[in-house]
Scaffold this motif. Structure first.
Motif, PDB file in Angstrom:
ATOM      1  N   GLY A   1       9.289   2.771  -4.034  1.00  0.00           N
ATOM      2  CA  GLY A   1       8.199   2.067  -3.578  1.00  0.00           C
ATOM      3  C   GLY A   1       7.074   2.815  -3.083  1.00  0.00           C
ATOM      4  O   GLY A   1       7.119   3.891  -2.964  1.00  0.00           O
ATOM      5  N   LYS A   2       5.777   2.110  -3.002  1.00  0.00           N
ATOM      6  CA  LYS A   2       4.779   2.562  -2.331  1.00  0.00           C
ATOM      7  C   LYS A   2       4.435   1.865  -1.324  1.00  0.00           C
ATOM      8  O   LYS A   2       4.453   0.636  -1.441  1.00  0.00           O
ATOM      9  N   ARG A   3       3.426   2.385  -0.513  1.00  0.00           N
ATOM     10  CA  ARG A   3       2.916   1.526   0.681  1.00  0.00           C
ATOM     11  C   ARG A   3       1.338   2.047   0.197  1.00  0.00           C
ATOM     12  O   ARG A   3       1.036   3.073   0.018  1.00  0.00           O
ATOM     13  N   THR A   4       0.535   1.003   0.611  1.00  0.00           N
ATOM     14  CA  THR A   4      -0.737   1.101   0.390  1.00  0.00           C
ATOM     15  C   THR A   4      -1.480  -0.010   1.341  1.00  0.00           C
ATOM     16  O   THR A   4      -1.062  -0.809   1.911  1.00  0.00           O
ATOM     17  N   ALA A   5      -2.769   0.585   1.750  1.00  0.00           N
ATOM     18  CA  ALA A   5      -3.776  -0.497   2.726  1.00  0.00           C
ATOM     19  C   ALA A   5      -3.722  -1.793   1.748  1.00  0.00           C
ATOM     20  O   ALA A   5      -3.837  -1.686   0.645  1.00  0.00           O
ATOM     21  N   GLY A   6      -4.065  -2.877   2.617  1.00  0.00           N
ATOM     22  CA  GLY A   6      -4.400  -4.099   1.988  1.00  0.00           C
ATOM     23  C   GLY A   6      -5.603  -3.975   1.023  1.00  0.00           C
ATOM     24  O   GLY A   6      -5.514  -4.627   0.024  1.00  0.00           O
ATOM     25  N   GLN A   7      -6.445  -3.452   1.480  1.00  0.00           N
ATOM     26  CA  GLN A   7      -7.946  -3.638   0.812  1.00  0.00           C
ATOM     27  C   GLN A   7      -7.672  -2.891  -0.541  1.00  0.00           C
ATOM     28  O   GLN A   7      -8.253  -3.301  -1.600  1.00  0.00           O
ATOM     29  N   PHE A   8      -7.031  -1.718  -0.509  1.00  0.00           N
ATOM     30  CA  PHE A   8      -7.038  -1.042  -1.805  1.00  0.00           C
ATOM     31  C   PHE A   8      -6.048  -1.739  -2.753  1.00  0.00           C
ATOM     32  O   PHE A   8      -6.250  -1.742  -3.819  1.00  0.00           O
ATOM     33  N   PHE A   9      -4.913  -2.489  -2.261  1.00  0.00           N
ATOM     34  CA  PHE A   9      -4.172  -3.245  -2.989  1.00  0.00           C
ATOM     35  C   PHE A   9      -4.946  -4.425  -3.775  1.00  0.00           C
ATOM     36  O   PHE A   9      -5.035  -4.528  -4.804  1.00  0.00           O
ATOM     37  N   VAL A  10      -5.938  -4.772  -3.037  1.00  0.00           N
ATOM     38  CA  VAL A  10      -6.643  -6.144  -3.533  1.00  0.00           C
ATOM     39  C   VAL A  10      -7.669  -5.575  -4.495  1.00  0.00           C
ATOM     40  O   VAL A  10      -7.888  -6.161  -5.743  1.00  0.00           O
TER      41      VAL A  10
END
Length: 194
Positions: A1-10
């Motif tokens: 899996g990967k983790r990302t910041a919410g805004q980058f995900f959106v």
């Protein structure tokens, strides 16, 4: 899996997905790529696949502040399903069963051992000579499992808060062994819960 910041995900992941190396489907339990696969290997060269969010799987994770988990469907870079992906294989089996008039439903038990050692201590010992949290089998022993309740209770609570229904927890047949029973669901939902 990967983790990302919410805004980058959106902004970048929600509609497009995220690229991942296809070697991930050739790894063993120690996360080491293995040889001999037709799909991907060092000899064939590793390629990319795209993980596309399955919005029905979004779960808020109460054990990590302000974090959600999204399970993805794997696609090739041209948008076709990766047929050797375990989730795609299960989806195809589910579709075949439903075409025959069946609805695959599964239950699951999460079984594990509690030890006194931390992860780092266990690794340092080569996973040998670990001390079980209980010196004896706690199978159905409600009094013995009470001392493990700070851990087991927290696990039950976190799973329930994450939308994973828990039926029971209990001691099991081995010293320090426990199980948590997850409520039954259709095959794909159950796989996503585990």
């Amino acid at each position: 899996g990967k983790r990302t910041a919410g805004q980058f995900f959106v902004d970048h992941v929600a509609d497009h997905g995220t690229e991942n190396c296809d070697y991930l489907l050739t790894c063993d339990l120690d996360n080491q790529p293995q040889t001999g696969f037709r799909f991907s290997s060092f000899d064939l060269g590793y390629g990319d696949m795209v993980a596309v969010a399955d919005w029905s799987t979004v779960r808020i994770l109460p054990w990590v502040a302000k974090t959600a988990l999204v399970i993805c469907e794997l696609q090739s870079t041209d948008g076709r399903a990766v047929e050797v992906s375990p989730r795609t294989i299960l989806r195809r089996q589910d579709e075949q069963a439903r075409a025959l008039g069946f609805v695959p439903m599964l239950g699951s038990e999460i079984e594990f051992f509690l030890y006194h050692e931390s992860y780092e201590e266990a690794l340092g010992r080569g996973y040998h000579r670990l001390r079980p949290h209980s010196a004896f089998a706690e199978d159905y022993n409600i009094q013995a499992t009470t001392r493990d309740e700070p851990v087991i209770g927290a696990l039950r609570k976190a799973l329930i808060e994450a939308g994973v229904p828990v039926e029971f927890s209990k001691g099991e047949a081995g010293a320090g062994q426990h199980e948590i029973n997850i409520g039954y669901a259709n095959a794909i939902e159950m796989a996503d819960r585990n």
